[in-house]
Design an enzyme around this catalytic site. Structure first.
Site, short mmCIF file in Angstrom:
data_model
loop_
_atom_site.label_atom_id
_atom_site.label_comp_id
_atom_site.label_asym_id
_atom_site.label_seq_id
_atom_site.Cartn_x
_atom_site.Cartn_y
_atom_site.Cartn_z
N GLY A 62 0.98 -1.16 0.09
CA GLY A 62 -0.09 0.11 -0.04
C GLY A 62 0.96 1.35 0.06
O GLY A 62 1.94 1.16 0.55
N GLN A 67 3.00 9.91 0.83
CA GLN A 67 4.33 9.33 1.22
C GLN A 67 5.28 9.86 0.08
O GLN A 67 6.59 9.64 0.43
CB GLN A 67 4.19 7.98 1.26
CG GLN A 67 3.28 7.41 2.36
CD GLN A 67 3.16 6.02 2.47
OE1 GLN A 67 2.24 5.43 1.86
NE2 GLN A 67 4.14 5.28 2.95
N CYS A 108 5.66 0.01 7.28
CA CYS A 108 5.34 1.11 6.29
C CYS A 108 6.60 1.43 5.47
O CYS A 108 7.43 1.64 5.97
CB CYS A 108 4.89 2.46 7.11
SG CYS A 108 4.32 3.94 6.33
N LEU A 109 6.22 2.07 4.33
CA LEU A 109 7.39 2.23 3.36
C LEU A 109 8.07 3.53 4.01
O LEU A 109 9.18 3.74 3.72
CB LEU A 109 6.96 2.41 1.87
CG LEU A 109 6.59 1.03 1.28
CD1 LEU A 109 5.87 1.33 -0.11
CD2 LEU A 109 7.80 0.29 1.07
N HIS A 150 -4.82 2.24 7.40
CA HIS A 150 -3.32 2.57 7.42
C HIS A 150 -3.21 3.67 6.46
O HIS A 150 -2.65 4.69 6.72
CB HIS A 150 -2.49 1.43 7.21
CG HIS A 150 -1.13 1.57 7.11
ND1 HIS A 150 -0.04 1.21 8.27
CD2 HIS A 150 -0.47 2.47 6.32
CE1 HIS A 150 1.15 1.71 7.76
NE2 HIS A 150 0.99 2.34 6.64
N GLU A 151 -3.44 3.53 5.41
CA GLU A 151 -3.51 4.55 4.20
C GLU A 151 -4.17 5.74 4.31
O GLU A 151 -3.75 6.84 4.07
CB GLU A 151 -3.66 3.84 2.68
CG GLU A 151 -2.86 2.61 2.50
CD GLU A 151 -1.32 2.68 2.69
OE1 GLU A 151 -0.75 3.98 2.56
OE2 GLU A 151 -0.66 1.71 2.99
N HIS A 154 -2.46 7.95 6.51
CA HIS A 154 -1.57 8.88 5.85
C HIS A 154 -2.27 10.25 5.19
O HIS A 154 -1.68 11.26 5.31
CB HIS A 154 -1.03 8.16 4.62
CG HIS A 154 0.21 7.16 4.96
ND1 HIS A 154 1.25 7.50 5.72
CD2 HIS A 154 0.27 5.83 4.99
CE1 HIS A 154 1.99 6.73 5.89
NE2 HIS A 154 1.54 5.70 5.53
C1 QAP Z 1 0.93 -0.66 4.89
O1 QAP Z 1 2.77 -1.13 4.06
C2 QAP Z 1 0.41 -1.91 5.67
O2 QAP Z 1 9.46 -1.62 6.77
C3 QAP Z 1 1.53 -0.88 3.75
O3 QAP Z 1 11.65 -2.34 4.95
C4 QAP Z 1 1.54 -2.89 5.92
O4 QAP Z 1 3.49 -1.72 2.08
C5 QAP Z 1 -0.58 -2.15 6.02
C6 QAP Z 1 7.76 -2.20 3.56
C7 QAP Z 1 1.35 -3.96 6.84
C8 QAP Z 1 -0.90 -3.40 6.64
C9 QAP Z 1 0.06 -4.13 7.22
C10 QAP Z 1 7.91 -1.97 4.99
C11 QAP Z 1 8.75 -2.66 2.73
C12 QAP Z 1 6.42 -2.16 3.17
C13 QAP Z 1 9.39 -2.14 5.42
C14 QAP Z 1 3.95 -1.55 3.22
C15 QAP Z 1 10.39 -2.42 4.67
C16 QAP Z 1 10.20 -2.52 3.29
C17 QAP Z 1 5.44 -1.74 3.62
CO CO Z 2 2.35 3.35 5.56
#
Ligand code: QAP
Ligand code: CO
Length: 185
Positions: A62, A67, A108-109, A150-151, A154
């Site tokens: 996501g 972001q 989270c990215l 979550h999004e 943001h």
């Molecule tokens: C939000 O997050 C989310 O730490 C999206 O080193 C995540 O795509 C919602 C990511 C989990 C619900 C559950 C995170 C990539 C990606 C990192 C992501 C990383 C590399 C996160």
């Molecule tokens: Co995020």
């Protein structure tokens, strides 16, 4: 001849997709409240393409426009196993359907390398515009419901680290600040 002209016009006008820079916590720009999109036009669709490319490359499930420093109410998500189910949410409105809660280890990215357990409502309804500007409504559960909430946070300048203990948040902030200093060397 006409075909040649059309091909030249396409080459000149066609913008290739791009991987965008992702802002990282504690960047204050992530705290900006995003503005509603008034028209879903080709510029918005170009941003959507760049956001999907950026999210898939990360890789992530996501990504919200703030972001990538675009403060508009635009979200892209793909929680599918084989990354073939892109979902677009423009101007999303979420309502909570009941008081059942759900725990999930969120990342989270914009908070790379850190995952923490967050509690959110399990059953929601979301209404948004798609990439054609058409309104749709869905009642997601599980990971998709977590991801949409979550999004949406943001878009309101909120991060999942706001939902964990202040001690954990401050440890994450210090580690990321250290990483950013090292990257700037
Ligand atoms: C939000 O997050 C989310 O730490 C999206 O080193 C995540 O795509 C919602 C990511 C989990 C619900 C559950 C995170 C990539 C990606 C990192 C992501 C990383 C590399 C996160
Ligand atoms: Co995020």
């Amino acid at each position: 001849m006409l075909a040649a002209v059309i091909i030249i016009l396409l080459e000149v006008c066609h913008k290739t997709m791009a991987i965008l820079e992702i802002l990282e916590f504690p960047d204050p720009r992530l705290r900006t409240v995003a503005k509603a999109v008034s028209v879903v036009d080709d510029r918005v669709r170009e941003l959507l393409d760049d956001m999907f490319e950026t999210m898939y490359a990360a890789p992530g499930i996501g990504l919200a426009a703030p972001q990538v420093n675009v403060h508009q109410r635009i979200v892209v998500i793909d929680v599918s196993e084989d990354k073939t189910e892109p979902l677009v949410f423009i101007n999303p409105k979420v309502s909570v359907l009941d008081d059942q809660l759900h725990e999930y280890d969120e990342g989270c990215l914009s908070v790379p390398g850190f995952y923490e357990t967050v509690v959110r409502p399990e059953h929601i309804s979301v209404t948004a515009l798609d990439r054609q500007g058409k309104s749709f409504t869905m009642q997601p559960t599980g990971l998709l419901a977590v991801c949409i909430q979550h999004e949406l946070d943001h878009l309101n300048g909120k991060l999942f680290v706001d939902l964990i203990s202040p001690l954990k948040r401050s440890r994450i902030r210090k580690k990321l600040e250290k990483k950013h200093k090292e990257e700037a060397q």
